[in-house]
Design an enzyme around this catalytic site. Structure first.
Site, PDB file in Angstrom:
ATOM      1  N   LYS A  27     138.183  68.244 127.343  1.00  0.00           N
ATOM      2  CA  LYS A  27     138.867  68.543 126.083  1.00  0.00           C
ATOM      3  C   LYS A  27     138.120  68.022 124.877  1.00  0.00           C
ATOM      4  CE  LYS A  27     143.533  69.332 127.181  1.00  0.00           C
ATOM      5  NZ  LYS A  27     144.570  68.669 127.940  1.00  0.00           N
ATOM      6  N   GLU A  82     145.974  67.619 141.328  1.00  0.00           N
ATOM      7  CA  GLU A  82     146.311  66.260 140.879  1.00  0.00           C
ATOM      8  C   GLU A  82     147.759  66.176 140.396  1.00  0.00           C
ATOM      9  OE1 GLU A  82     145.503  64.775 137.018  1.00  0.00           O
ATOM     10  OE2 GLU A  82     144.164  66.425 136.513  1.00  0.00           O
TER      11      GLU A  82
HETATM   12  N1  PSU Z   1     142.529  65.901 130.717  1.00  0.00           N
HETATM   13  C1  PSU Z   1     143.435  66.888 130.530  1.00  0.00           C
HETATM   14  N2  PSU Z   1     144.683  66.759 131.051  1.00  0.00           N
HETATM   15  C2  PSU Z   1     145.027  65.671 131.808  1.00  0.00           C
HETATM   16  C3  PSU Z   1     144.041  64.670 132.035  1.00  0.00           C
HETATM   17  C4  PSU Z   1     142.812  64.822 131.470  1.00  0.00           C
HETATM   18  O1  PSU Z   1     143.118  67.866 129.881  1.00  0.00           O
HETATM   19  O2  PSU Z   1     146.180  65.580 132.278  1.00  0.00           O
HETATM   20  C5  PSU Z   1     144.360  63.507 132.933  1.00  0.00           C
HETATM   21  C6  PSU Z   1     143.634  63.675 134.292  1.00  0.00           C
HETATM   22  O3  PSU Z   1     144.466  63.171 135.315  1.00  0.00           O
HETATM   23  C7  PSU Z   1     142.407  62.806 134.136  1.00  0.00           C
HETATM   24  C8  PSU Z   1     142.975  61.668 133.311  1.00  0.00           C
HETATM   25  O4  PSU Z   1     141.879  62.350 135.353  1.00  0.00           O
HETATM   26  O5  PSU Z   1     143.839  62.312 132.373  1.00  0.00           O
HETATM   27  C9  PSU Z   1     141.900  60.908 132.603  1.00  0.00           C
HETATM   28  O6  PSU Z   1     142.449  59.757 132.049  1.00  0.00           O
HETATM   29  P1  PSU Z   1     141.476  58.641 131.412  1.00  0.00           P
HETATM   30  O7  PSU Z   1     140.905  59.298 130.192  1.00  0.00           O
HETATM   31  O8  PSU Z   1     142.402  57.498 131.088  1.00  0.00           O
HETATM   32  O9  PSU Z   1     140.474  58.325 132.463  1.00  0.00           O
END
Ligand code: PSU
Ligand code: MN
Length: 304
Positions: free
Chosen positions: A158, A24
């Site tokens: 996380k 990603e």
């Molecule tokens: N969790 C991590 N590092 C990240 C992300 C999530 O430990 O960089 C990023 C990923 O791209 C994930 C996104 O898909 O954040 C999720 O964002 P949201 O919570 O807004 O859906």
């Protein structure tokens, strides 16, 4: 017609039927600071190559969906400011308007599937945010796992999230959650949590076979593989808990909401741990890249 551009390496792998691992780009633009973001992206790509697969970092650049980035494009993306963070809801609009954006786990799964790539490595997935009972903030990554047939290798979710609720939602959505090589779910910065994993698998081949069976049975969706962080890179959860609490309190005080929440928390935790969280994050992404390459090697070749 979908404007798709394969990197030369990914195009060659597709033609030869050799394994490919999707990566990603939101982790680069919104998950880590420059220059560690681009350094990590290069290390992860190298790790995938060293384990017999071709890396395909995915991003939208000027309206084109790139499956695999050449090195200059990776560097430009890592340095760019105000890059959009794209998920299922906004990737098509970004492409239609000629925009540039980084792909989250959800959008990367969509792109990987379009390109016939079955395995994707990242750090952590999005999930159910703490306080979701009021904010309704649940990452679109969870729905994507339920509908798009890509096996995602992560180190769990996380502790900024509500982990029990995240795994409840995955169960409701029918997403297989597989702990690799242990009985308990890992918890991103630590190898274990107090939650037993719904499934345990001990080999890349078993994980690949499970995805192939799922698809053969007409069951939509992918799998989440939770790969524990290497021992020497762990941070004890007791050490991180007050830091996460502080980051969450700051987000609340500043009224951070919607897609800004995850990047804000990651940045605050990076600063509050004086970079230590980032070192752990890099170690676990590399570990996930290795396992993803092994799984991709066990998957049927891409048919073009
Ligand atoms: N969790 C991590 N590092 C990240 C992300 C999530 O430990 O960089 C990023 C990923 O791209 C994930 C996104 O898909 O954040 C999720 O964002 P949201 O919570 O807004 O859906
Ligand atoms: Mn969200």
């Amino acid at each position: 017609m979908i404007p798709l551009q394969f990197s030369s390496a990914v195009a060659a792998a597709r033609a030869d039927g050799t394994p490919v691992v999707a990566l990603e780009s939101t982790i680069i633009t919104h998950g880590m600071p420059y220059p560690q973001n681009v350094e990590t992206a290069r290390l992860v790509e190298a790790e995938v190559r060293a384990h017999g697969a071709t890396p395909a970092t995915i991003a939208v650049i000027a309206g084109t969906l790139h499956i695999g980035l050449e090195d200059t494009a990776l560097e430009d993306l890592a340095q760019a400011k105000d890059v959009a963070k794209l998920s299922r809801a906004d990737i098509a609009a970004c492409m239609a308007s000629g925009g540039t954006g980084a792909t989250t786990v959800a959008a990367t799964m969509i792109a990987a599937h379009l390109a016939g790539i079955a395995v994707f490595a990242t750090g952590g997935i999005g999930g159910v945010h703490r306080g979701a009972e009021l904010s309704f903030d649940i990452s679109a990554d969870l729905q994507e796992l339920a509908q798009t047939p890509v096996t995602v290798v992560a180190a769990g979710a996380k502790a900024i999230l509500d982990l029990p609720k995240t795994f409840e939602v995955l169960e409701t959505l029918g997403v297989p959650v597989i702990a690799y090589g242990q009985d308990m779910l890992p918890a991103f910065w630590s190898q274990t949590s107090d939650m037993p994993a719904p499934l345990r698998m001990d080999s890349a081949a078993a994980i690949a076979r499970a995805q192939v069976m799922r698809t053969a049975m007409g069951l939509s969706g992918g799998q989440l593989v939770c790969n524990p962080i290497p021992t020497d890179a762990q941070i004890p959860s007791a050490e991180l808990a007050p830091i996460i609490a502080q980051a969450l309190a700051e987000a609340e005080a500043q009224g951070i909401s919607a897609k800004a929440v995850t990047p804000f928390l990651l940045d605050r935790i990076f600063h509050l741990t004086e970079g230590r969280s980032l070192q752990s994050n890099i170690a676990l992404v590399l570990n996930n890249a290795r396992l993803a390459a092994a799984i991709a090697t066990e998957m049927p070749p891409i048919t073009t």
